[in-house]
Design an enzyme around this catalytic site. Structure first.
Site, PDB file in Angstrom:
ATOM      1  N   ASN A 290       0.761  -1.251  -0.101  1.00 52.56           N
ATOM      2  CA  ASN A 290       0.032  -0.116   0.037  1.00 52.56           C
ATOM      3  C   ASN A 290       0.995   1.233  -0.030  1.00 52.56           C
ATOM      4  O   ASN A 290       1.489   1.538   1.102  1.00 52.56           O
ATOM      5  CB  ASN A 290      -0.956  -0.259   1.071  1.00 52.56           C
ATOM      6  CG  ASN A 290      -1.594   1.421   1.313  1.00 52.56           C
ATOM      7  OD1 ASN A 290      -1.740   2.039   0.433  1.00 52.56           O
ATOM      8  ND2 ASN A 290      -2.591   1.456   2.606  1.00 52.56           N
TER       9      ASN A 290
ATOM     10  N   GLU B  57      -7.349   4.698   7.351  1.00 54.95           N
ATOM     11  CA  GLU B  57      -7.200   6.237   7.228  1.00 54.95           C
ATOM     12  C   GLU B  57      -8.046   6.865   6.359  1.00 54.95           C
ATOM     13  O   GLU B  57      -8.548   7.939   6.505  1.00 54.95           O
ATOM     14  CB  GLU B  57      -5.634   6.570   6.328  1.00 54.95           C
ATOM     15  CG  GLU B  57      -4.567   5.950   7.308  1.00 54.95           C
ATOM     16  CD  GLU B  57      -3.346   5.575   6.522  1.00 54.95           C
ATOM     17  OE1 GLU B  57      -3.143   5.531   5.341  1.00 54.95           O
ATOM     18  OE2 GLU B  57      -2.501   5.029   7.286  1.00 54.95           O
TER      19      GLU B  57
ATOM     20  N   LYS C 182       0.191   4.208  -0.494  1.00 53.20           N
ATOM     21  CA  LYS C 182      -0.355   5.424   0.248  1.00 53.20           C
ATOM     22  C   LYS C 182      -0.218   6.546  -0.617  1.00 53.20           C
ATOM     23  O   LYS C 182      -0.190   6.705  -1.974  1.00 53.20           O
ATOM     24  CB  LYS C 182      -0.047   5.457   1.786  1.00 53.20           C
ATOM     25  CG  LYS C 182      -0.352   4.377   2.414  1.00 53.20           C
ATOM     26  CD  LYS C 182      -0.179   4.623   4.040  1.00 53.20           C
ATOM     27  CE  LYS C 182      -0.389   3.139   4.790  1.00 53.20           C
ATOM     28  NZ  LYS C 182      -0.354   3.374   6.018  1.00 53.20           N
TER      29      LYS C 182
ATOM     30  N   GLU D 178      -5.986  -5.157   9.978  1.00 53.21           N
ATOM     31  CA  GLU D 178      -5.100  -3.897  10.170  1.00 53.21           C
ATOM     32  C   GLU D 178      -5.248  -3.360  11.624  1.00 53.21           C
ATOM     33  O   GLU D 178      -6.108  -1.919  11.287  1.00 53.21           O
ATOM     34  CB  GLU D 178      -4.874  -2.920   9.022  1.00 53.21           C
ATOM     35  CG  GLU D 178      -4.829  -3.578   7.775  1.00 53.21           C
ATOM     36  CD  GLU D 178      -3.984  -2.463   7.105  1.00 53.21           C
ATOM     37  OE1 GLU D 178      -2.974  -2.706   6.359  1.00 53.21           O
ATOM     38  OE2 GLU D 178      -4.587  -1.309   6.454  1.00 53.21           O
TER      39      GLU D 178
ATOM     40  N   SER E 278       2.866  -2.244  10.326  1.00 52.91           N
ATOM     41  CA  SER E 278       4.144  -2.286  10.448  1.00 52.91           C
ATOM     42  C   SER E 278       4.730  -3.572  10.360  1.00 52.91           C
ATOM     43  O   SER E 278       5.730  -4.161  10.938  1.00 52.91           O
ATOM     44  CB  SER E 278       4.447  -2.236  12.054  1.00 52.91           C
ATOM     45  OG  SER E 278       4.114  -0.522  12.326  1.00 52.91           O
TER      46      SER E 278
ATOM     47  N   GLY F  61       2.053   2.131  10.788  1.00 58.97           N
ATOM     48  CA  GLY F  61       2.886   3.230  10.674  1.00 58.97           C
ATOM     49  C   GLY F  61       3.542   3.542  12.067  1.00 58.97           C
ATOM     50  O   GLY F  61       4.250   4.579  12.166  1.00 58.97           O
TER      51      GLY F  61
ATOM     52  N   HIS G 119      -9.774   1.388   4.181  1.00 54.92           N
ATOM     53  CA  HIS G 119      -8.715   1.482   5.215  1.00 54.92           C
ATOM     54  C   HIS G 119      -8.941   2.413   6.230  1.00 54.92           C
ATOM     55  O   HIS G 119      -9.860   3.562   6.209  1.00 54.92           O
ATOM     56  CB  HIS G 119      -7.715   2.157   4.076  1.00 54.92           C
ATOM     57  CG  HIS G 119      -6.130   2.046   4.891  1.00 54.92           C
ATOM     58  ND1 HIS G 119      -5.815   2.949   5.952  1.00 54.92           N
ATOM     59  CD2 HIS G 119      -5.133   1.033   4.822  1.00 54.92           C
ATOM     60  CE1 HIS G 119      -4.694   2.625   6.325  1.00 54.92           C
ATOM     61  NE2 HIS G 119      -4.052   1.522   5.714  1.00 54.92           N
TER      62      HIS G 119
HETATM   63  P1  PGA Z   1       2.278   0.211   7.437  1.00 55.58           P
HETATM   64  O1  PGA Z   1       0.979   0.478   6.896  1.00 55.58           O
HETATM   65  O2  PGA Z   1       2.848  -1.034   7.161  1.00 55.58           O
HETATM   66  O3  PGA Z   1       3.204   1.429   7.251  1.00 55.58           O
HETATM   67  O4  PGA Z   1       1.965   0.001   8.963  1.00 55.58           O
HETATM   68  C1  PGA Z   1      -0.007  -0.654   6.548  1.00 55.58           C
HETATM   69  C2  PGA Z   1      -1.175  -0.041   5.990  1.00 55.58           C
HETATM   70  O5  PGA Z   1      -1.704   0.936   6.270  1.00 55.58           O
HETATM   71  O6  PGA Z   1      -1.881  -0.867   5.110  1.00 55.58           O
END
Ligand code: PGA
Length: 250
Positions: A9, A97, A11, A167, A213, A173, A95
């Protein structure tokens, strides 16, 4: 047998040239036979990354969002059919976010899932709890309520076309990964909830990815859990070298 999936992803990262370079580096790589790779790229680069990835039949490209209407006066939005028209067959939906910054509700996510399924494409549906919920031990019921609002409104036939990504928000993150045991516990709970609603056969076929992560250093342990079928990888998918290591972690 469920597919093993390593999904990236990206982003809102990478310029056009950087995105092409990253896609190119991944596309020229040989992957283990049983692994499917998905690149979740910014919408602006979908067509180009799809073109680059074409040379490697193990790579699929995903959009990170779409609108539920087919077409119309919806300034700034793109539809599932537009995404499909450039050859892209996956869309990441729900997601955290998008839920947090763009107010996406389970209702809206359900409409988007239906739009994506309506185009014969694969939704990658994301769910997961915030830290406050995990701290008081309500994570399983929180995620089940998310599923109830969207995924459980689908038919068994539709559900079979989904990929689910668990997730936990506290792990996204943050560098703080769920332990392999925590991931397995939740994946098993999700699979059990699907089994109760749609039957054991359906539940056994749906890939459930872990996200939050995931890195080259922890992917193998996470992916070795029996109900963890791969990962949705954010930060670590922005480096070709690290993402390729993750792809080789099954
Ligand atoms: P991350 O993000 O691996 O940077 O924690 C995962 C995601 O948001 O899909």
């Amino acid at each position: 047998m469920r597919p093993k999936i390593a999904a990236g992803n990206w982003k809102m990262y990478k310029t056009f040239d950087e995105a092409c370079e990253l896609a190119e580096a991944i596309a020229i790589t040989q992957f283990p036979d049983n692994v499917q790779v998905v690149l979740g790229v910014p919408s602006l680069y979908l067509a180009e990354v799809q073109e680059i990835s074409h040379k490697n039949n193990r790579i699929d490209v995903a959009a990170q969002n779409c609108y539920f209407e087919k077409s119309g006066a919806f300034t700034g939005e793109i539809s599932a059919s537009m995404i499909r028209s450039v050859g892209v067959m996956h869309v990441i939906l729900g997601h955290s976010e998008r839920r947090q910054y763009f107010g996406e509700t389970e209702d809206l996510i359900l409409k988007k899932i239906k739009a994506v399924l309506g185009e014969g494409m694969t939704p990658i549906y994301c769910c997961g709890e915030p830290i406050e919920v995990r701290k008081v031990g309500n994570h399983n019921s929180f995620v089940e309520a998310q599923l109830e609002g969207s995924v459980f409104q689908l038919s068994a036939e539709e559900v079979l076309k989904l990929v689910i990504a668990y997730e936990p928000i506290w792990a996204i993150g943050t560098g703080e990964t769920a332990s392999p045991e925590q991931a397995q516990e939740m994946h098993q709970a999700i699979r059990r909830a699907i089994a109760i609603k749609f039957g054991d056969d359906t539940a056994a076929k749906i890939p459930i990815l872990y996200g939050g992560s995931v890195k080259a250093t922890n992917a193998r342990e996470l992916f070795s859990q029996s109900d963890v079928d791969g990962g949705l990888v954010g930060g670590a998918s922005l480096s070709a070298e690290e993402f390729i290591q993750i792809i080789h972690s099954f």
